[in-house]
Motif scaffolding. Structure first.
Motif, short mmCIF file in Angstrom:
data_model
loop_
_atom_site.label_atom_id
_atom_site.label_comp_id
_atom_site.label_asym_id
_atom_site.label_seq_id
_atom_site.Cartn_x
_atom_site.Cartn_y
_atom_site.Cartn_z
N ASP A 33 8.37 8.01 -28.14
CA ASP A 33 7.58 6.80 -27.93
C ASP A 33 7.79 5.81 -29.07
O ASP A 33 7.96 6.23 -30.21
N SER A 39 2.02 5.14 -24.20
CA SER A 39 3.06 6.17 -24.23
C SER A 39 3.99 6.04 -23.03
O SER A 39 3.57 6.12 -21.89
N ARG A 40 5.25 5.82 -23.30
CA ARG A 40 6.27 5.78 -22.23
C ARG A 40 6.64 7.19 -21.80
O ARG A 40 6.96 7.42 -20.65
N VAL A 41 6.59 8.12 -22.77
CA VAL A 41 6.95 9.49 -22.42
C VAL A 41 5.96 10.03 -21.38
O VAL A 41 6.35 10.66 -20.40
N PRO A 316 10.94 5.33 -22.33
CA PRO A 316 10.86 5.87 -23.69
C PRO A 316 12.12 5.49 -24.47
O PRO A 316 13.09 4.99 -23.90
#
Ligand code: PLP
Length: 430
Positions: A33, A39-41, A316
């Protein structure tokens, strides 16, 4: 007489994909991230197909190809032949042996059907009704439209406007397969609208179109986003190319010294070479691997660092060789090679010295002349991207001629160019 080609029968189609992750010289750095923002994850599992996400992280060396999917691969014309380029060798007067893998027999024109069919198969199994994606050259969009239609899914495509505007035949091809096709940046998504409002003729980029595809899928529970390159599971689906090629080389009784393919995000290159890289990593073989690129997007000559996979920073951060996710690239006809980053797997292998790269001039003249020579000797019309693979193979074959070396050179022809004739006409001034 020496055989022109070797093919496999449908029952010799590989039963498993090769996952190189457990064999890499060091563990692949996981997606990360950025320091700021959401959070992209965590978002990954909202926009990737569950089974693909599992495959993305898997440490299993071999992953079974479901029988129903193998059956669809056969419908799509797999296995595909490996040709010995005897006519081209003669024209070049080289002692090298040249072999090419015929991904140009794909029904939509590229290797991308190998992962499109897999992703649509899993999307359908997981209950989705629609797939969304971006496309650059148009090959990925066509492949996904094809997969979606065979598996009974709807398909929405965001197509980089610079290409959408001139490839009208390919647009119709996608529409005949039942897909909805939008020029990107489009007013349909927030990411697209911000750019579209400023300039309705914005040429777009793959990174912008990815942002649009993801946003569209996130806004609909029944839709899921599909990515045609870069990610680990995509490269793994593509290993069917290299696994077939290994069996075919065994039947030829030769083995490659040099393997070459073009590289945009890394899926056809990875699919072709990774099973062989596995052998090199286990010290069983010595092979040189060369990725052919354009100087407008020589991502393998960029920096090895964490970067976003898309323009709007929705994905991410991936550790990869990158030119920067907002890097401006001039248009070229081989549009599939215009991407700012190389797949993390390929990047790690390059970082460890397993992968070489060459980048050809932006005018594409030399590269397309080599494609023409290939066509006039071997008789097949390559995709503009595949022309880079051919040019690089010819360059290596000529080095062999000059040095009197009898190397075995294998190159992948990732697609055909039937819908890219206007590009050839312009560059070759026909
Ligand atoms: C998309 C495409 C490429 C480039 O993408 P990779 O993921 O690097 O393979 C190359 N050739 C063809 C025909 C393509 O459609």
């Amino acid at each position: 007489m020496e055989p022109r080609y070797v093919n496999l029968t449908p029952d010799e189609l590989p039963e498993r994909w090769y996952n190189i992750l457990p064999d890499l010289p060091e563990p692949l750095p996981p997606p990360r991230d950025p320091e700021e923002g959401e959070s992209r994850v965590a978002k990954l599992n909202k926009f990737l197909i569950g089974e693909c996400l599992k495959q993305e992280m898997s440490q299993e060396r071999w992953i079974e190809i479901p029988e129903e999917l193998r059956d669809i691969y056969i419908l799509a014309g797999r296995p595909r032949p490996l040709f010995r380029a005897r006519n081209l060798e003669k024209a070049l007067d080289t002692p090298a042996h040249l072999y090419y893998k015929a991904e140009f027999y794909s029904p939509t024109g590229s290797h991308k059907v190998n992962t499109a069919l897999a992703q649509c198969y899993y999307a359908k199994k997981e209950g989705y009704e629609r797939v969304t994606t971006e496309t650059g050259a148009g090959q990925w969009g066509t492949a996904l439209a094809y997969g979606a239609s065979l598996l009974g899914l709807k398909c929405t495509i965001f197509w980089v406007r610079a290409v959408y505007s001139w490839k009208t035949d390919r647009r119709t091809f996608m529409e005949m397969l039942g897909a909805e096709v939008n020029a990107s940046p489009s007013p349909k998504t927030k990411a697209g609208k911000a750019l579209y409002d400023k300039d309705p003729n914005h040429p777009g980029s793959l990174a912008i179109a990815i942002s649009e595809g993801i946003e569209d899928a996130l806004s609909d529970d029944k839709a899921i986003y599909c990515l045609g390159s870069v990610l680990n599971h995509v490269l793994m689906h593509q290993t069917i190319i290299g696994l077939e090629t290994q069996k075919q080389f065994e039947k030829f009784g030769e083995y490659p010294d040099i393997m070459i393919s073009c590289l945009g995000g890394g899926s056809n290159f990875g699919g072709f070479v990774l099973p062989f890289v596995g052998e090199v990593l286990r010290d069983e073989k010595k092979i040189r691997f060369i990725a052919a690129q354009s100087r407008v997007a020589p991502n393998l000559q960029g920096e090895y660092r964490f970067d976003f996979a898309d323009h709007a920073e929705q994905t991410p951060l991936l550790k990869m060789y990158t030119l920067g996710h907002q890097f401006q690239m001039d248009p070229i006809k081989a549009d599939g090679l215009r991407y700012h980053g190389a797949a993390p797997i390929i990047s790690l292998l390059r970082h460890h010295g397993y992968i070489e790269t060459v980048a050809y001039p932006p005018d594409e003249k030399y590269v397309f002349e080599q494609a023409r020579l290939f066509m006039q000797t071997e008789g097949y019309l390559p995709a503009p991207e595949s022309a880079y693979s051919i040019a690089c193979a010819i360059d290596e074959a000529l080095k062999c001629r000059d040095r009197g070396e009898k190397k075995v050179i294998a190159f992948n022809i990732s697609g055909h160019g039937f819908l890219d004739i206007p590009g050839y006409r312009e560059v070759l001034k026909l």
